[in-house]
Design a protein around this motif. Structure first.
Motif, PDB file in Angstrom:
ATOM      1  N   LEU A  44      82.521 -25.441  28.413  1.00 54.60           N
ATOM      2  CA  LEU A  44      83.404 -26.602  28.202  1.00 54.60           C
ATOM      3  C   LEU A  44      82.741 -27.917  28.587  1.00 54.60           C
ATOM      4  CD1 LEU A  44      86.811 -25.130  29.433  1.00 54.60           C
ATOM      5  CD2 LEU A  44      86.059 -25.502  27.081  1.00 54.60           C
ATOM      6  N   THR A  45      81.870 -27.879  29.595  1.00 56.19           N
ATOM      7  CA  THR A  45      81.160 -29.085  30.035  1.00 56.19           C
ATOM      8  C   THR A  45      79.674 -29.026  29.696  1.00 56.19           C
ATOM      9  OG1 THR A  45      80.861 -28.129  32.238  1.00 56.19           O
ATOM     10  CG2 THR A  45      82.782 -29.564  31.907  1.00 56.19           C
ATOM     11  N   ASN A  46      79.233 -27.902  29.108  1.00 57.00           N
ATOM     12  CA  ASN A  46      77.837 -27.707  28.733  1.00 57.00           C
ATOM     13  C   ASN A  46      76.916 -27.932  29.939  1.00 57.00           C
ATOM     14  OD1 ASN A  46      75.689 -27.128  26.990  1.00 57.00           O
ATOM     15  ND2 ASN A  46      75.467 -29.270  26.388  1.00 57.00           N
ATOM     16  N   THR A  47      77.244 -27.270  31.050  1.00 58.29           N
ATOM     17  CA  THR A  47      76.463 -27.454  32.276  1.00 58.29           C
ATOM     18  C   THR A  47      76.035 -26.114  32.864  1.00 58.29           C
ATOM     19  OG1 THR A  47      78.503 -27.525  33.570  1.00 58.29           O
ATOM     20  CG2 THR A  47      77.559 -29.635  32.936  1.00 58.29           C
ATOM     21  N   TRP A  48      74.873 -26.143  33.505  1.00 58.22           N
ATOM     22  CA  TRP A  48      74.345 -25.006  34.266  1.00 58.22           C
ATOM     23  C   TRP A  48      74.398 -25.360  35.743  1.00 58.22           C
ATOM     24  CZ3 TRP A  48      73.020 -20.342  32.414  1.00 58.22           C
ATOM     25  CH2 TRP A  48      72.749 -20.220  31.059  1.00 58.22           C
ATOM     26  N   LEU A  49      74.753 -24.393  36.562  1.00 61.50           N
ATOM     27  CA  LEU A  49      74.807 -24.580  38.013  1.00 61.50           C
ATOM     28  C   LEU A  49      74.110 -23.399  38.663  1.00 61.50           C
ATOM     29  CD1 LEU A  49      76.009 -26.057  40.526  1.00 61.50           C
ATOM     30  CD2 LEU A  49      78.018 -24.616  40.244  1.00 61.50           C
ATOM     31  N   VAL A  50      73.139 -23.682  39.534  1.00 61.10           N
ATOM     32  CA  VAL A  50      72.479 -22.590  40.236  1.00 61.10           C
ATOM     33  C   VAL A  50      73.454 -22.051  41.279  1.00 61.10           C
ATOM     34  CG1 VAL A  50      71.322 -24.043  41.977  1.00 61.10           C
ATOM     35  CG2 VAL A  50      70.365 -21.818  41.353  1.00 61.10           C
ATOM     36  N   ARG A  51      73.569 -20.755  41.353  1.00 60.00           N
ATOM     37  CA  ARG A  51      74.469 -20.094  42.294  1.00 60.00           C
ATOM     38  C   ARG A  51      73.643 -19.486  43.421  1.00 60.00           C
ATOM     39  NH1 ARG A  51      79.251 -22.010  41.716  1.00 60.00           N
ATOM     40  NH2 ARG A  51      79.914 -20.263  42.941  1.00 60.00           N
ATOM     41  N   THR A  52      74.302 -18.894  44.384  1.00 54.98           N
ATOM     42  CA  THR A  52      73.605 -18.228  45.466  1.00 54.98           C
ATOM     43  C   THR A  52      72.734 -17.111  44.892  1.00 54.98           C
ATOM     44  OG1 THR A  52      75.439 -18.689  46.950  1.00 54.98           O
ATOM     45  CG2 THR A  52      73.915 -16.953  47.616  1.00 54.98           C
ATOM     46  N   SER A  53      71.502 -17.029  45.362  1.00 52.40           N
ATOM     47  CA  SER A  53      70.599 -15.983  44.878  1.00 52.40           C
ATOM     48  C   SER A  53      71.156 -14.605  45.199  1.00 52.40           C
ATOM     49  CB  SER A  53      69.220 -16.130  45.517  1.00 52.40           C
ATOM     50  OG  SER A  53      68.584 -17.266  45.024  1.00 52.40           O
ATOM     51  N   PHE A  54      70.759 -13.634  44.411  1.00 52.01           N
ATOM     52  CA  PHE A  54      71.148 -12.247  44.626  1.00 52.01           C
ATOM     53  C   PHE A  54      70.723 -11.841  46.033  1.00 52.01           C
ATOM     54  CE2 PHE A  54      70.177  -7.655  44.078  1.00 52.01           C
ATOM     55  CZ  PHE A  54      71.464  -7.238  43.751  1.00 52.01           C
ATOM     56  N   PRO A  55      71.616 -11.249  46.836  1.00 54.90           N
ATOM     57  CA  PRO A  55      71.288 -10.958  48.237  1.00 54.90           C
ATOM     58  C   PRO A  55      70.344  -9.773  48.433  1.00 54.90           C
ATOM     59  CG  PRO A  55      73.501 -10.201  47.751  1.00 54.90           C
ATOM     60  CD  PRO A  55      73.006 -10.942  46.527  1.00 54.90           C
ATOM     61  N   GLY A  56      70.195  -8.920  47.444  1.00 50.93           N
ATOM     62  CA  GLY A  56      69.284  -7.784  47.566  1.00 50.93           C
ATOM     63  C   GLY A  56      67.885  -8.164  47.123  1.00 50.93           C
ATOM     64  N   ALA A  57      67.057  -7.174  46.930  1.00 51.06           N
ATOM     65  CA  ALA A  57      65.699  -7.399  46.455  1.00 51.06           C
ATOM     66  C   ALA A  57      65.720  -7.902  45.015  1.00 51.06           C
ATOM     67  CB  ALA A  57      64.905  -6.097  46.544  1.00 51.06           C
ATOM     68  N   ALA A  58      64.780  -8.766  44.683  1.00 51.09           N
ATOM     69  CA  ALA A  58      64.645  -9.235  43.307  1.00 51.09           C
ATOM     70  C   ALA A  58      64.439  -8.025  42.402  1.00 51.09           C
ATOM     71  CB  ALA A  58      63.472 -10.198  43.216  1.00 51.09           C
ATOM     72  N   ARG A  59      64.925  -8.123  41.156  1.00 56.53           N
ATOM     73  CA  ARG A  59      64.830  -6.958  40.266  1.00 56.53           C
ATOM     74  C   ARG A  59      65.051  -7.347  38.812  1.00 56.53           C
ATOM     75  NH1 ARG A  59      69.345  -3.645  43.013  1.00 56.53           N
ATOM     76  NH2 ARG A  59      68.456  -4.771  44.737  1.00 56.53           N
ATOM     77  N   GLY A  60      64.631  -6.475  37.935  1.00 56.64           N
ATOM     78  CA  GLY A  60      64.906  -6.588  36.509  1.00 56.64           C
ATOM     79  C   GLY A  60      65.681  -5.369  36.071  1.00 56.64           C
ATOM     80  N   ASP A  61      66.226  -5.409  34.884  1.00 56.40           N
ATOM     81  CA  ASP A  61      66.996  -4.298  34.311  1.00 56.40           C
ATOM     82  C   ASP A  61      68.255  -3.953  35.097  1.00 56.40           C
ATOM     83  OD1 ASP A  61      65.436  -3.784  32.054  1.00 56.40           O
ATOM     84  OD2 ASP A  61      64.063  -2.503  33.179  1.00 56.40           O
ATOM     85  N   ALA A  62      68.814  -4.892  35.834  1.00 51.03           N
ATOM     86  CA  ALA A  62      70.050  -4.628  36.579  1.00 51.03           C
ATOM     87  C   ALA A  62      71.230  -4.608  35.608  1.00 51.03           C
ATOM     88  CB  ALA A  62      70.270  -5.690  37.643  1.00 51.03           C
ATOM     89  N   ILE A  63      72.241  -3.864  35.935  1.00 55.40           N
ATOM     90  CA  ILE A  63      73.456  -3.797  35.129  1.00 55.40           C
ATOM     91  C   ILE A  63      74.511  -4.673  35.795  1.00 55.40           C
ATOM     92  CG2 ILE A  63      75.315  -2.291  34.351  1.00 55.40           C
ATOM     93  CD1 ILE A  63      73.219  -0.040  34.284  1.00 55.40           C
ATOM     94  N   SER A  64      75.219  -5.455  34.996  1.00 53.18           N
ATOM     95  CA  SER A  64      76.287  -6.295  35.529  1.00 53.18           C
ATOM     96  C   SER A  64      77.529  -6.119  34.675  1.00 53.18           C
ATOM     97  CB  SER A  64      75.862  -7.755  35.579  1.00 53.18           C
ATOM     98  OG  SER A  64      75.550  -8.223  34.293  1.00 53.18           O
ATOM     99  N   PHE A  65      78.678  -6.355  35.284  1.00 56.32           N
ATOM    100  CA  PHE A  65      79.951  -6.251  34.573  1.00 56.32           C
ATOM    101  C   PHE A  65      80.976  -7.059  35.335  1.00 56.32           C
ATOM    102  CE2 PHE A  65      79.704  -2.764  37.545  1.00 56.32           C
ATOM    103  CZ  PHE A  65      80.961  -2.732  38.131  1.00 56.32           C
ATOM    104  N   SER A  66      82.094  -7.321  34.708  1.00 54.90           N
ATOM    105  CA  SER A  66      83.202  -8.002  35.377  1.00 54.90           C
ATOM    106  C   SER A  66      84.472  -7.196  35.160  1.00 54.90           C
ATOM    107  CB  SER A  66      83.356  -9.432  34.834  1.00 54.90           C
ATOM    108  OG  SER A  66      83.622  -9.414  33.464  1.00 54.90           O
ATOM    109  N   ILE A  67      85.364  -7.308  36.130  1.00 54.53           N
ATOM    110  CA  ILE A  67      86.681  -6.701  36.040  1.00 54.53           C
ATOM    111  C   ILE A  67      87.668  -7.791  36.446  1.00 54.53           C
ATOM    112  CG2 ILE A  67      88.258  -4.966  36.967  1.00 54.53           C
ATOM    113  CD1 ILE A  67      85.815  -3.193  37.494  1.00 54.53           C
ATOM    114  N   GLY A  68      88.482  -8.206  35.498  1.00 56.57           N
ATOM    115  CA  GLY A  68      89.418  -9.289  35.765  1.00 56.57           C
ATOM    116  C   GLY A  68      88.669 -10.570  36.113  1.00 56.57           C
ATOM    117  N   SER A  69      88.940 -11.120  37.292  1.00 56.93           N
ATOM    118  CA  SER A  69      88.297 -12.366  37.709  1.00 56.93           C
ATOM    119  C   SER A  69      87.182 -12.128  38.718  1.00 56.93           C
ATOM    120  CB  SER A  69      89.340 -13.311  38.311  1.00 56.93           C
ATOM    121  OG  SER A  69      89.909 -12.704  39.473  1.00 56.93           O
ATOM    122  N   LYS A  70      86.699 -10.913  38.799  1.00 58.51           N
ATOM    123  CA  LYS A  70      85.627 -10.565  39.754  1.00 58.51           C
ATOM    124  C   LYS A  70      84.405 -10.074  39.026  1.00 58.51           C
ATOM    125  CE  LYS A  70      88.441 -10.298  43.565  1.00 58.51           C
ATOM    126  NZ  LYS A  70      88.523 -11.433  44.305  1.00 58.51           N
TER     127      LYS A  70
END
Length: 70
Positions: A44-70
């Motif tokens: 809606l605002t065409n903006t990128w915001l850096v978020r808190t880095s992933f707390p575990g070890a850096a990685r590739g091929d991770a799986i992500s999903f959302s359920i509701g608002s989480k």
């Protein structure tokens, strides 16, 4: 025109959407180094915001999903 992703180009990133926002992060850079940063995109605002880095070890091929608002 949408803003380009403001961070390092990557492969094997992880992404998901929650509500009206998109999230992308992790993955490997062009040298094969694993990344731990995470970004939020708001179309809606065409903006990128850096978020808190992933707390575990850096990685590739991770799986992500959302359920509701989480």
């Amino acid at each position: 025109q949408r803003l380009n992703f403001p961070s390092t180009s990557r492969r094997y990133a992880s992404g998901t959407g929650i509500g009206l926002k998109g999230y992308v992060g992790l993955g490997l850079n062009n040298l094969g180094t694993e990344l731990a940063d995470f970004w939020e995109y708001t179309p809606l605002t065409n903006t990128w915001l850096v978020r808190t880095s992933f707390p575990g070890a850096a990685r590739g091929d991770a799986i992500s999903f959302s359920i509701g608002s989480k």
